[in-house]
Enzyme design. Structure first.
Site, PDB file in Angstrom:
ATOM      1  N   ARG A   1      23.304  58.994  47.898  1.00 47.25           N
ATOM      2  CA  ARG A   1      24.709  58.620  47.707  1.00 47.25           C
ATOM      3  C   ARG A   1      25.407  58.398  49.043  1.00 47.25           C
ATOM      4  O   ARG A   1      26.411  57.709  49.127  1.00 47.25           O
ATOM      5  CB  ARG A   1      25.437  59.665  46.845  1.00 47.25           C
ATOM      6  CG  ARG A   1      26.902  59.317  46.567  1.00 47.25           C
ATOM      7  CD  ARG A   1      27.457  59.995  45.308  1.00 47.25           C
ATOM      8  NE  ARG A   1      27.192  61.402  45.261  1.00 47.25           N
ATOM      9  CZ  ARG A   1      27.880  62.339  45.939  1.00 47.25           C
ATOM     10  NH1 ARG A   1      28.875  61.986  46.719  1.00 47.25           N
ATOM     11  NH2 ARG A   1      27.558  63.608  45.829  1.00 47.25           N
TER      12      ARG A   1
ATOM     13  N   TYR B   1      38.488  36.501  39.157  1.00 49.11           N
ATOM     14  CA  TYR B   1      37.556  37.062  38.186  1.00 49.11           C
ATOM     15  C   TYR B   1      38.320  38.105  37.346  1.00 49.11           C
ATOM     16  O   TYR B   1      39.074  38.920  37.905  1.00 49.11           O
ATOM     17  CB  TYR B   1      36.357  37.690  38.911  1.00 49.11           C
ATOM     18  CG  TYR B   1      35.565  38.570  37.994  1.00 49.11           C
ATOM     19  CD1 TYR B   1      34.945  38.029  36.869  1.00 49.11           C
ATOM     20  CD2 TYR B   1      35.471  39.936  38.194  1.00 49.11           C
ATOM     21  CE1 TYR B   1      34.251  38.831  35.980  1.00 49.11           C
ATOM     22  CE2 TYR B   1      34.774  40.747  37.320  1.00 49.11           C
ATOM     23  CZ  TYR B   1      34.167  40.189  36.214  1.00 49.11           C
ATOM     24  OH  TYR B   1      33.493  40.987  35.344  1.00 49.11           O
TER      25      TYR B   1
ATOM     26  N   ASP C   1      36.825  37.442  47.870  1.00 48.43           N
ATOM     27  CA  ASP C   1      35.592  37.472  47.081  1.00 48.43           C
ATOM     28  C   ASP C   1      34.845  36.156  47.310  1.00 48.43           C
ATOM     29  O   ASP C   1      35.348  35.084  46.980  1.00 48.43           O
ATOM     30  CB  ASP C   1      35.974  37.648  45.598  1.00 48.43           C
ATOM     31  CG  ASP C   1      34.765  37.786  44.679  1.00 48.43           C
ATOM     32  OD1 ASP C   1      33.686  37.273  45.021  1.00 48.43           O
ATOM     33  OD2 ASP C   1      34.918  38.395  43.595  1.00 48.43           O
TER      34      ASP C   1
ATOM     35  N   LYS D   1      24.947  38.080  41.269  1.00 48.35           N
ATOM     36  CA  LYS D   1      24.930  36.639  40.982  1.00 48.35           C
ATOM     37  C   LYS D   1      23.910  35.918  41.857  1.00 48.35           C
ATOM     38  O   LYS D   1      22.742  36.212  41.785  1.00 48.35           O
ATOM     39  CB  LYS D   1      26.347  36.080  41.142  1.00 48.35           C
ATOM     40  CG  LYS D   1      27.441  36.979  40.569  1.00 48.35           C
ATOM     41  CD  LYS D   1      27.311  37.195  39.077  1.00 48.35           C
ATOM     42  CE  LYS D   1      28.463  38.062  38.568  1.00 48.35           C
ATOM     43  NZ  LYS D   1      28.313  38.479  37.196  1.00 48.35           N
TER      44      LYS D   1
HETATM   45  C1  LIG Z   1      33.729  36.146  41.216  1.00 48.75           C
HETATM   46  C2  LIG Z   1      33.244  37.463  40.683  1.00 48.75           C
HETATM   47  N1  LIG Z   1      33.478  38.576  41.402  1.00 48.75           N
HETATM   48  C3  LIG Z   1      33.073  39.784  40.974  1.00 48.75           C
HETATM   49  C4  LIG Z   1      32.424  39.936  39.766  1.00 48.75           C
HETATM   50  C5  LIG Z   1      32.026  41.303  39.311  1.00 48.75           C
HETATM   51  O1  LIG Z   1      30.668  41.518  39.529  1.00 48.75           O
HETATM   52  P1  LIG Z   1      29.789  42.593  38.766  1.00 48.75           P
HETATM   53  O2  LIG Z   1      29.620  42.103  37.357  1.00 48.75           O
HETATM   54  O3  LIG Z   1      28.531  42.654  39.562  1.00 48.75           O
HETATM   55  O4  LIG Z   1      30.543  43.880  38.790  1.00 48.75           O
HETATM   56  C6  LIG Z   1      32.140  38.804  38.992  1.00 48.75           C
HETATM   57  C7  LIG Z   1      31.439  38.950  37.706  1.00 48.75           C
HETATM   58  O5  LIG Z   1      31.264  38.034  36.951  1.00 48.75           O
HETATM   59  C8  LIG Z   1      32.582  37.542  39.461  1.00 48.75           C
HETATM   60  O6  LIG Z   1      32.378  36.427  38.744  1.00 48.75           O
END
Ligand SMILES: Cc1ncc(COP(=O)(O)O)c(C=O)c1O
Length: 392
Positions: free
Chosen positions: A58, A111, A183, A208
């Site tokens: 951790r 998101y 992001d 992703k």
């Molecule tokens: C642009 C974006 N950021 C963050 C996330 C969150 O990621 P996670 O599902 O790995 O928590 C997603 C999920 O679809 C996303 O599309």
């Protein structure tokens, strides 16, 4: 900022030292919760941070560390921290910037999980927030207050593919002494490097394109060394959202082919967007690679290529959008993105079903909006599949 040649070499090699003890070429999966010390003094030194080393997963783990070093190298950042998911990266990075009494300015087109965290969770912690449309950086500036401690955004945005001027938002943050978090999941560091444009911190859902195969969840935060050290010590350890060594290893493996996969994703996406743009049953296509997209020029300046995410509005609204989703044979009806397989989602009935209609429409998520994540199949097959689904 690494050029294409240097990026490829870093993607393969950065962070990975194999196993010096056995000569294993690949980074081992250190599937161990805990690490032994040679003496009480050594254990105390590692605990206190005076000596590098590992004691408990951790707090840190060699496989996870390899992922962190690779991502810091690819984004051109000082340091990185890996997390269990993209949402753990987003929440950890934000909690490292704000406390009760602070204010956050965030882009409205985000998101859904990030939007929800900022809209619903932050106020419970005494943090106020203002959401801003995707039209002008001046709107972000107007929303800044004396107690604003963070500007948060993503570009291209999910699911409407809005494009924001990264350098302009970074300059705004710098001028007002406010950190910016961006992001970069949709673009990956191959297509876009926000830190080089002045952004303070980059977050990723490594679930992703970085992983790339739809088989591991993870997140990464990249930023200044002191901030990352504080995040690890003061937030991630206590909230506990660390990535498993096995998932870190799968994502490390995925990143080694990012520069090979991504150009195919992008080339397929461009052809599909052009096909959809000319289709009589399609009202509008959101893809920054199309000249008609309002962010086309800006995306061309700040991205190496336009990515492989898009959304389009089917004529006929809600039911027509669902019918397209029901009609596909190769596209998988599945959430997530960045997989080798092409994925399709009708946003209004799935990811945005809980958002009140008025709010959803203001975000650009219209009733017939269908989001595509373009995979690595033959593009002719994907076009044929969408064509028959639209005709049905
Ligand atoms: C642009 C974006 N950021 C963050 C996330 C969150 O990621 P996670 O599902 O790995 O928590 C997603 C999920 O679809 C996303 O599309």
């Amino acid at each position: 900022m690494p050029d294409a040649r240097r990026f490829a070499t870093l993607a393969v090699h950065a962070g990975e030292a194999g196993c010096p003890a056995t000569g294993a070429l690949d980074t081992p999966i250190y599937q161990s919760t805990t690490f032994t010390a040679a003496s009480a003094a050594e254990m105390a030194a590692v605990y206190g941070g005076e000596q590098p080393g590992f004691m408990y997963t951790r707090y840190g783990n060699p496989t996870i560390r390899a992922l962190e070093e690779k991502m810091a190298a690819l984004e051109g950042g000082e340091a990185a921290l890996a997390t269990a998911t993209g949402m753990a990266a987003i929440s950890t990075a934000i909690l490292g910037c704000v406390q009760a009494g602070d204010h956050v300015v965030a882009a409205q087109s985000l998101y859904g999980g990030a939007y929800d965290f900022i809209r619903r969770v932050l106020p419970r912690l005494g943090v106020d927030r203002t959401f801003v449309g995707m039209d002008a950086v001046a709107d972000f500036e107007k929303a800044v207050r004396p107690n604003t401690r963070l500007i948060y955004f993503e570009t291209p945005s999910n699911p409407v593919l809005g494009i924001l001027d990264i350098a302009a938002l970074a300059r705004l943050g710098q001028a007002r002494g406010i950190p910016t978090i961006m992001d970069n999941t949709f673009a990956t560091p191959l297509l876009q490097r926000p830190l080089a444009r002045g952004v303070t911190v980059v977050v990723h859902s490594a679930t992703k394109y970085l992983c790339g195969h739809g088989d591991a969840m993870g997140g990464v935060i990249i930023g200044p060394k002191n901030y990352i050290a504080e995040l690890n010590r003061d937030v991630l350890r206590d909230f506990g959202g660390v990535i498993s060594p096995f998932n870190a290893w799968l994502i490390l493996r995925g990143i080694r082919t990012l520069h090979v996969r991504m150009p195919v994703h992008c080339a397929n996406a461009q052809k599909i967007a052009e096909f959809l743009e000319g289709h009589p049953r399609v009202e509008r296509v959101n893809y920054p690679g199309l000249a008609r997209h309002p962010g086309h020029e800006l995306a061309g300046r700040q991205m190496e290529a336009f990515g492989a995410m898009m959304s389009f509005e089917v004529k006929g609204g809600y039911e027509a959008g669902r019918r397209v989703m029901d009609g596909v044979r190769i596209f998988a009806r599945a959430a997530s993105l960045g997989d080798t397989r092409s994925l399709i989602v009708h946003s209004a009935s799935t990811s945005h079903a809980a958002v009140p209609r008025g709010e959803r429409l203001a975000m650009g998520v219209s009733d017939g909006l269908v989001r595509l994540s373009i995979g690595l199949e033959a593009v002719e097959d994907l076009i044929e599949d969408l064509g028959q689904a639209l005709a049905a």
